[in-house]
Design an enzyme around this catalytic site. Structure first.
Site, PDB file in Angstrom:
ATOM      1  N   LYS A  10       0.337   7.965   4.499  1.00 19.65           N
ATOM      2  CA  LYS A  10       0.124   6.545   4.209  1.00 19.65           C
ATOM      3  C   LYS A  10       0.386   5.659   5.429  1.00 19.65           C
ATOM      4  CE  LYS A  10       1.134   7.029  -0.720  1.00 19.65           C
ATOM      5  NZ  LYS A  10       1.784   6.380  -1.891  1.00 19.65           N
ATOM      6  N   TYR A  50      -7.188   4.096  -6.416  1.00 21.56           N
ATOM      7  CA  TYR A  50      -6.034   3.998  -7.320  1.00 21.56           C
ATOM      8  C   TYR A  50      -6.387   3.324  -8.647  1.00 21.56           C
ATOM      9  CZ  TYR A  50      -2.660   5.700  -3.865  1.00 21.56           C
ATOM     10  OH  TYR A  50      -1.936   6.480  -2.993  1.00 21.56           O
ATOM     11  N   PHE A  58       2.394  -2.933 -10.230  1.00 28.21           N
ATOM     12  CA  PHE A  58       2.447  -2.768  -8.769  1.00 28.21           C
ATOM     13  C   PHE A  58       1.076  -2.529  -8.149  1.00 28.21           C
ATOM     14  CE2 PHE A  58       3.434   1.391 -10.732  1.00 28.21           C
ATOM     15  CZ  PHE A  58       2.422   2.180 -10.182  1.00 28.21           C
ATOM     16  N   ARG A  86       3.550  19.046  -4.392  1.00 26.10           N
ATOM     17  CA  ARG A  86       4.405  18.008  -4.983  1.00 26.10           C
ATOM     18  C   ARG A  86       5.889  18.355  -4.802  1.00 26.10           C
ATOM     19  NH1 ARG A  86       1.775  14.042  -7.721  1.00 26.10           N
ATOM     20  NH2 ARG A  86       3.374  13.674  -9.291  1.00 26.10           N
ATOM     21  N   THR A  92       8.505  10.516  -6.161  1.00 24.88           N
ATOM     22  CA  THR A  92       7.816   9.287  -5.726  1.00 24.88           C
ATOM     23  C   THR A  92       8.797   8.304  -5.083  1.00 24.88           C
ATOM     24  OG1 THR A  92       6.271   9.560  -7.549  1.00 24.88           O
ATOM     25  CG2 THR A  92       6.345   7.387  -6.522  1.00 24.88           C
ATOM     26  N   ARG A 103       9.234  13.081   1.623  1.00 25.58           N
ATOM     27  CA  ARG A 103       9.607  11.699   1.295  1.00 25.58           C
ATOM     28  C   ARG A 103      11.079  11.429   1.607  1.00 25.58           C
ATOM     29  NH1 ARG A 103       5.886  11.598  -4.086  1.00 25.58           N
ATOM     30  NH2 ARG A 103       4.095  10.454  -3.235  1.00 25.58           N
ATOM     31  N   ASN A 113       5.941   5.163   0.577  1.00 28.16           N
ATOM     32  CA  ASN A 113       6.582   6.473   0.412  1.00 28.16           C
ATOM     33  C   ASN A 113       5.911   7.593   1.220  1.00 28.16           C
ATOM     34  OD1 ASN A 113       4.354   6.698  -1.204  1.00 28.16           O
ATOM     35  ND2 ASN A 113       5.425   7.401  -3.029  1.00 28.16           N
ATOM     36  N   HIS A 116       0.884  10.650  -0.113  1.00 30.27           N
ATOM     37  CA  HIS A 116       0.351  10.775  -1.476  1.00 30.27           C
ATOM     38  C   HIS A 116       0.131  12.255  -1.740  1.00 30.27           C
ATOM     39  CE1 HIS A 116      -2.349  10.350  -4.904  1.00 30.27           C
ATOM     40  NE2 HIS A 116      -3.169  11.180  -4.287  1.00 30.27           N
ATOM     41  N   GLU A 127     -10.313  13.318  -5.533  1.00 31.84           N
ATOM     42  CA  GLU A 127      -9.802  12.586  -4.374  1.00 31.84           C
ATOM     43  C   GLU A 127     -10.352  13.166  -3.066  1.00 31.84           C
ATOM     44  OE1 GLU A 127      -5.546  12.681  -4.983  1.00 31.84           O
ATOM     45  OE2 GLU A 127      -5.704  11.432  -6.780  1.00 31.84           O
TER      46      GLU A 127
HETATM   47  P1  CMP Z   1       1.212   7.908  -5.007  1.00 32.19           P
HETATM   48  O1  CMP Z   1       1.599   9.337  -5.159  1.00 32.19           O
HETATM   49  O2  CMP Z   1       0.310   7.564  -3.882  1.00 32.19           O
HETATM   50  O3  CMP Z   1       0.537   7.392  -6.370  1.00 32.19           O
HETATM   51  C1  CMP Z   1       0.657   6.076  -6.850  1.00 32.19           C
HETATM   52  C2  CMP Z   1       1.536   5.230  -6.001  1.00 32.19           C
HETATM   53  O4  CMP Z   1       1.972   4.034  -6.591  1.00 32.19           O
HETATM   54  C3  CMP Z   1       2.806   5.980  -5.717  1.00 32.19           C
HETATM   55  O5  CMP Z   1       2.550   7.040  -4.842  1.00 32.19           O
HETATM   56  C4  CMP Z   1       3.713   4.878  -5.201  1.00 32.19           C
HETATM   57  O6  CMP Z   1       3.628   4.713  -3.805  1.00 32.19           O
HETATM   58  C5  CMP Z   1       3.150   3.660  -5.896  1.00 32.19           C
HETATM   59  N1  CMP Z   1       4.138   3.159  -6.833  1.00 32.19           N
HETATM   60  C6  CMP Z   1       4.629   3.763  -7.916  1.00 32.19           C
HETATM   61  N2  CMP Z   1       5.547   2.994  -8.521  1.00 32.19           N
HETATM   62  C7  CMP Z   1       5.647   1.866  -7.772  1.00 32.19           C
HETATM   63  C8  CMP Z   1       6.425   0.692  -7.873  1.00 32.19           C
HETATM   64  N3  CMP Z   1       7.305   0.524  -8.880  1.00 32.19           N
HETATM   65  N4  CMP Z   1       6.268  -0.263  -6.937  1.00 32.19           N
HETATM   66  C9  CMP Z   1       5.364  -0.091  -5.928  1.00 32.19           C
HETATM   67  N5  CMP Z   1       4.585   1.017  -5.794  1.00 32.19           N
HETATM   68  C10 CMP Z   1       4.733   1.974  -6.701  1.00 32.19           C
END
Ligand code: CMP
Length: 138
Positions: A10, A50, A58, A86, A92, A103, A113, A116, A127
């Site tokens: 990211k 997304y 969010f 994962r 996450t 992470r 984070n 992905h 994807e």
């Molecule tokens: P990702 O695995 O890319 O899939 C969805 C993304 O949404 C996740 O990683 C996070 O980076 C983001 N995400 C999930 N929860 C939150 C949150 N509470 N605030 C901001 N971003 C979020």
């Protein structure tokens, strides 16, 4: 098919110069790189990627962040790819990510984070196609 997954490094991690270390971490864990490119998502493309989260509070923040700078999109191959990847990246929320995971090492917040990881075989294919449609890969 359970030997393919999809990841993006990211904008936070690319900006911070972590791309090389993250790729090395992934290949050291036994994943093979099937396709990889440095690219940048427009807001519209980030929103489309997304879309599944569009009702989440969010979503706007996520789309803004994911289109804020370059990303590295990667298709990876390994047995049990989605689940193993994962595990490799951790939770996450980096505060909850196990020690030594990508992470835990490189993410700064739940939004920023670092990486992905596709959450199912079906989404890994969707994807991967999203980023590599029209190439020899798909
Ligand atoms: P990702 O695995 O890319 O899939 C969805 C993304 O949404 C996740 O990683 C996070 O980076 C983001 N995400 C999930 N929860 C939150 C949150 N509470 N605030 C901001 N971003 C979020």
């Amino acid at each position: 098919m359970n030997n393919i997954t999809f990841t993006m490094i990211k904008p936070d991690a690319v900006r911070a110069g972590h791309t090389g270390n993250i790729i090395q971490h992934i290949t050291n864990a036994g994943f093979k790189i099937r396709a990889m490119k440095l690219t940048q998502l427009t807001r519209a493309k980030a929103g489309e990627f997304y879309e599944i989260h569009k009702e989440r509070p969010f979503y706007g923040e996520l789309v803004d962040f994911m289109s804020s700078g370059p990303i590295v999109a990667v298709i990876l191959e390994k047995s049990n790819a989605v689940e193993d990847f994962r595990t490799l990246i951790g939770a996450t929320n980096p505060a909850e990510a196990a020690e030594g995971t990508i992470r835990a090492l490189y993410a700064t917040s739940i939004g920023e984070n670092a990486v992905h990881g596709a959450d199912s075989d079906e989404n890994a294919l969707r994807e991967g196609r999203f980023h590599f449609a029209g190439t020899e890969i798909f």
